[in-house]
Scaffold this active site. Sequence first.
Site, short mmCIF file in Angstrom:
data_model
loop_
_atom_site.label_atom_id
_atom_site.label_comp_id
_atom_site.label_asym_id
_atom_site.label_seq_id
_atom_site.Cartn_x
_atom_site.Cartn_y
_atom_site.Cartn_z
N HIS A 64 0.83 -1.21 0.00
CA HIS A 64 0.00 0.00 0.00
C HIS A 64 0.87 1.27 0.00
CE1 HIS A 64 1.03 0.84 4.19
NE2 HIS A 64 0.98 -0.46 4.37
N ARG A 113 -5.99 0.61 3.90
CA ARG A 113 -4.85 1.18 3.15
C ARG A 113 -4.50 0.34 1.92
NH1 ARG A 113 -3.11 -0.73 8.20
NH2 ARG A 113 -1.14 -1.92 8.35
N GLU A 167 -1.45 -7.02 7.34
CA GLU A 167 -0.11 -6.81 7.89
C GLU A 167 0.09 -7.75 9.07
OE1 GLU A 167 2.81 -6.50 7.72
OE2 GLU A 167 3.25 -4.37 7.47
N HIS A 237 0.73 -5.68 2.31
CA HIS A 237 1.53 -4.93 3.29
C HIS A 237 2.99 -5.35 3.28
CE1 HIS A 237 -2.28 -3.53 5.04
NE2 HIS A 237 -2.70 -4.68 4.51
O1 LIG Z 1 4.21 -0.65 11.21
C1 LIG Z 1 3.98 -1.62 10.45
O2 LIG Z 1 2.91 -2.24 10.44
C2 LIG Z 1 5.06 -2.08 9.49
C3 LIG Z 1 4.81 -1.61 8.09
O3 LIG Z 1 4.63 -0.24 7.98
O4 LIG Z 1 6.27 -1.53 9.93
P1 LIG Z 1 7.65 -2.28 9.81
O5 LIG Z 1 8.38 -1.60 8.71
O6 LIG Z 1 8.27 -2.01 11.13
O7 LIG Z 1 7.45 -3.73 9.59
#
Ligand SMILES: O=C(O)[C@@H](CO)OP(=O)(O)O
Length: 337
Positions: A64, A113, A167, A237
């Site tokens: 996203h 998102r 995610e 994600h």
């Molecule tokens: O905050 C989150 O959910 C993820 C993606 O944005 O972050 P990270 O890069 O720490 O995996």
Amino acid sequence: MSTAISIHHFVIIPQEERETYQRLKQLPLRTVSYNTTLLSPSKNTIPDNSQKKSNEAALILIRHGESLWNAKNLFTGCVDVPLTEKGIEEAIEAGKRISNIPIDVIFTSSLIRAQMTAMLAMIQHCRKKVPIILHNESDQAKSWSQVFSEETKDQSVPVIPAWQLNERMYGELQGLNKQETAERYGKQQVHEWRRSYDIPPPEGESLEMCAERAVAYFVENIEPKLAAGKNVMVAAHGNSLRSIIMYLDKLTCKEVISLELSTSIPLLYIFKDGKFMKRGSPVGPTEAGVYAYTKVRHRFYCSTIFIFFEFSVLDGSLCLQRLAQYRQKLDDESLKK
Ligand SMILES: O=C(O)[C@@H](CO)OP(=O)(O)O
């Protein structure tokens, strides 16, 4: 409206690529006429599904665009926050890059998102088909969102939301600032929580746990579509896609640590004879963090200058086709390496 337009496409080719380009200039080319719509930057060549070999399909993966919590540097995980204005622009730009690839079905996570990104990208698509979310939260939702015209169905692209593509669940880190968390627990610890394969953040999912649902969903629901020759886009994600890419590229637990995905950069794979072949991003200049960018294509974009001048329709279209073939050739060569 089809309006004649004059365009001439000069291409300055780097020394080491000139021989290949000279050879490509000799290729027999189909002549086509262009109208003003087709000549816009993202709409220069339109592959058709009918020309596609049945045992081959395209898979587009897209993380996203920037979310409101990405912008605030907060751990987001399964918290459902929308895109920022920049994220919206990124999604539109991504849509331009893939606007020539026919898309038969879209899978998204259940988070807004990813869905916003898929929808905004599809608005740019040259086929102008309408993406329609298939609600499957209840039988009533399914039945109440039915479409009763075959013609209308034909003009639409089904969008299948799946929580399994969400995610990874970041547990007790959700809503915390990443910088402050690193200061509190140490950079090394936070890096392990964020990028290691099997170390989960407190009360959250490790990448391995995320893979158990995301990759299983991919294998059970997305691969069969590809095997049936359908072109698929997956909007999801950073981490759910990292786990899927780990599976596609057969990355080790160590290799996946350094895999970072930029927001809203489409990654293209070709699925053929049961195998996934990674391709460069479909169109556009290179950008830091573009995972699927091939080395050869990267060199090509870095060292090639394109200049557009007025000339004739025929020469312009031939030139665009030769350029497309040249890019294809570079990708094919890079895949063999
Ligand atoms: O905050 C989150 O959910 C993820 C993606 O944005 O972050 P990270 O890069 O720490 O995996």
